[in-house]
Design a protein around this motif. Structure first.
Motif, PDB file in Angstrom:
ATOM      1  N   VAL A  82      95.074  41.438  49.605  1.00 30.77           N
ATOM      2  CA  VAL A  82      94.120  42.196  49.002  1.00 30.77           C
ATOM      3  C   VAL A  82      94.120  43.622  49.164  1.00 30.77           C
ATOM      4  N   LYS A  83      94.307  44.191  48.290  1.00 28.44           N
ATOM      5  CA  LYS A  83      94.323  45.703  48.617  1.00 28.44           C
ATOM      6  C   LYS A  83      93.218  46.382  47.506  1.00 28.44           C
ATOM      7  N   SER A  84      92.614  47.155  48.339  1.00 32.74           N
ATOM      8  CA  SER A  84      91.640  48.227  47.559  1.00 32.74           C
ATOM      9  C   SER A  84      92.028  49.802  48.052  1.00 32.74           C
ATOM     10  N   ASP A  85      90.942  50.432  47.727  1.00 32.12           N
ATOM     11  CA  ASP A  85      91.040  51.864  47.709  1.00 32.12           C
ATOM     12  C   ASP A  85      91.033  52.157  49.277  1.00 32.12           C
ATOM     13  N   THR A  86      90.433  51.493  49.820  1.00 32.92           N
ATOM     14  CA  THR A  86      89.869  51.830  51.406  1.00 32.92           C
ATOM     15  C   THR A  86      90.808  51.056  52.268  1.00 32.92           C
ATOM     16  N   GLY A  87      91.778  50.249  51.922  1.00 29.93           N
ATOM     17  CA  GLY A  87      92.955  49.683  52.723  1.00 29.93           C
ATOM     18  C   GLY A  87      93.291  48.229  52.081  1.00 29.93           C
ATOM     19  N   SER A  88      93.933  47.353  53.068  1.00 30.01           N
ATOM     20  CA  SER A  88      94.269  45.936  52.613  1.00 30.01           C
ATOM     21  C   SER A  88      94.043  45.053  53.728  1.00 30.01           C
ATOM     22  N   ASP A  89      93.971  43.610  53.114  1.00 30.00           N
ATOM     23  CA  ASP A  89      93.959  42.692  54.213  1.00 30.00           C
ATOM     24  C   ASP A  89      94.537  41.613  53.643  1.00 30.00           C
ATOM     25  N   SER A  90      95.109  40.845  54.821  1.00 37.54           N
ATOM     26  CA  SER A  90      95.769  39.739  54.090  1.00 37.54           C
ATOM     27  C   SER A  90      95.409  38.288  54.918  1.00 37.54           C
ATOM     28  N   ASP A  91      95.783  37.145  54.397  1.00 41.33           N
ATOM     29  CA  ASP A  91      95.595  36.060  54.964  1.00 41.33           C
ATOM     30  C   ASP A  91      96.724  34.986  54.623  1.00 41.33           C
ATOM     31  N   TYR A  92      97.033  33.930  55.483  1.00 39.79           N
ATOM     32  CA  TYR A  92      97.754  32.963  55.052  1.00 39.79           C
ATOM     33  C   TYR A  92      96.893  31.518  54.835  1.00 39.79           C
ATOM     34  N   VAL A  93      97.324  30.950  53.536  1.00 39.96           N
ATOM     35  CA  VAL A  93      96.787  29.753  53.119  1.00 39.96           C
ATOM     36  C   VAL A  93      97.576  28.666  53.688  1.00 39.96           C
ATOM     37  N   TYR A  94      97.191  27.344  54.073  1.00 39.37           N
ATOM     38  CA  TYR A  94      98.076  26.434  54.356  1.00 39.37           C
ATOM     39  C   TYR A  94      97.546  24.958  53.659  1.00 39.37           C
ATOM     40  N   ILE A  95      98.512  24.757  52.796  1.00 39.58           N
ATOM     41  CA  ILE A  95      98.032  23.513  51.945  1.00 39.58           C
ATOM     42  C   ILE A  95      98.973  22.283  52.461  1.00 39.58           C
ATOM     43  N   LYS A  96      98.342  21.211  52.756  1.00 38.19           N
ATOM     44  CA  LYS A  96      98.890  20.106  53.241  1.00 38.19           C
ATOM     45  C   LYS A  96      99.029  19.141  52.096  1.00 38.19           C
ATOM     46  N   LYS A  97      99.834  18.469  51.718  1.00 35.86           N
ATOM     47  CA  LYS A  97     100.001  17.601  50.492  1.00 35.86           C
ATOM     48  C   LYS A  97     100.929  16.425  50.575  1.00 35.86           C
ATOM     49  N   GLU A  98     100.593  15.253  49.793  1.00 34.16           N
ATOM     50  CA  GLU A  98     101.874  14.599  49.668  1.00 34.16           C
ATOM     51  C   GLU A  98     102.145  14.422  48.142  1.00 34.16           C
ATOM     52  N   SER A  99     103.424  14.356  48.185  1.00 36.01           N
ATOM     53  CA  SER A  99     104.042  14.620  46.767  1.00 36.01           C
ATOM     54  C   SER A  99     104.722  13.165  46.263  1.00 36.01           C
ATOM     55  N   HIS A 100     104.375  12.815  45.026  1.00 35.80           N
ATOM     56  CA  HIS A 100     104.829  11.598  44.189  1.00 35.80           C
ATOM     57  C   HIS A 100     105.467  11.673  43.271  1.00 35.80           C
ATOM     58  N   PRO A 101     106.526  10.996  42.916  1.00 39.38           N
ATOM     59  CA  PRO A 101     107.364  11.340  41.568  1.00 39.38           C
ATOM     60  C   PRO A 101     106.555  10.609  40.600  1.00 39.38           C
ATOM     61  N   HIS A 102     106.652  11.359  39.440  1.00 39.19           N
ATOM     62  CA  HIS A 102     106.047  10.714  38.362  1.00 39.19           C
ATOM     63  C   HIS A 102     106.911  10.434  37.392  1.00 39.19           C
ATOM     64  N   PHE A 103     107.023   9.183  36.707  1.00 45.89           N
ATOM     65  CA  PHE A 103     108.262   9.139  35.896  1.00 45.89           C
ATOM     66  C   PHE A 103     107.475   8.456  34.509  1.00 45.89           C
ATOM     67  N   GLU A 104     107.934   9.395  33.539  1.00 48.11           N
ATOM     68  CA  GLU A 104     107.745   9.165  31.986  1.00 48.11           C
ATOM     69  C   GLU A 104     108.649   8.401  31.287  1.00 48.11           C
ATOM     70  N   SER A 105     109.883   8.619  31.102  1.00 46.11           N
ATOM     71  CA  SER A 105     110.969   8.050  30.191  1.00 46.11           C
ATOM     72  C   SER A 105     112.243   8.597  30.877  1.00 46.11           C
TER      73      SER A 105
END
Length: 154
Positions: A82-105
Motif C-alpha cells: 500500500v503506497k500513499s503520498d507519505t510512504g508505503s506499508d506492506s503485509d504478507y497474507v497467507y491462505i491455507k486451502k484444500e484443492s479439489h478437482p472438478h470434472f464437468e465433461s
C-alpha cells in the motif's frame, strides 16, 4: 434426418461458459462497513520458479478485487503493498486451502475448486486483519470470500 439430429445432439459440448475460479476480496472498515482504499494497492505472489508475479498492479479507489488461487500449493502467499503520498506499508497474507478437482465433461478442461481452511496476515503493517466470509471457492464470483480490514490511514 432425425438420426442425424440425435447424433449431433450427443456431440455438443456442455462446458460452463463462466469457468473462472478466483478468490473475491472485499475491503471493510473496523466497524464492518464497506471501505474504499484511496491509496495505491499492488499485490504480488511468488511463482513456483522463485520469481514474483504481479496479480494486481497499482489499483486506486479499490473496494473489492478478484485474484487467482493456485491449485498446486496447499498455501498461497501474497504480498500486499500500500503506497500513499507519505510512504508505503506492506503485509504478507497467507491462505491455507484444500484443492479439489472438478470434472464437468471429457470435452471440458478440469477445474479446481478450493476450501479455505485458514487465513492470516503477517506483520500487520498495512492490514489490521483478514477474515473468511465464504470458505468455498468455485465458479461463483458474486460472493466475497475474504474480508480485509486495512489499518486506519488517516
Amino acid at each position: 434426418m432425425l438420426l442425424g439430429l440425435l447424433a449431433g445432439a450427443c456431440s455438443s459440448i456442455d462446458c460452463p461458459v463462466q469457468n473462472v475460479v478466483a478468490t473475491v476480496y472485499g475491503l471493510y472498515k473496523s466497524n464492518g462497513t464497506a471501505d474504499t482504499l484511496t491509496d495505491t494497492l499492488t499485490i504480488l505472489t511468488r511463482r513456483s520458479d522463485g520469481t514474483d508475479s504481479i496479480l494486481l498492479n497499482s489499483s486506486v479507489g479499490t473496494k473489492s478485487f478478484q485474484l487467482p488461487i493456485s491449485y498446486t500449493r496447499p498455501e498461497d502467499t501474497l504480498l500486499f503493498i500500500v503506497k500513499s503520498d507519505t510512504g508505503s506499508d506492506s503485509d504478507y497474507v497467507y491462505i491455507k486451502k484444500e484443492s479439489h478437482p472438478h470434472f464437468e465433461s471429457v470435452d471440458c478442461n478440469i477445474a479446481y475448486f478450493h476450501q479455505i481452511t485458514n487465513v492470516r496476515c503477517g506483520s500487520n503493517n498495512a492490514i489490521d486483519s483478514i477474515t473468511i466470509n465464504k470458505a468455498y471457492i468455485d465458479y461463483d464470483l458474486s460472493t466475497e470470500h475474504l474480508h480485509i480490514y486495512f489499518k486506519n490511514r488517516d
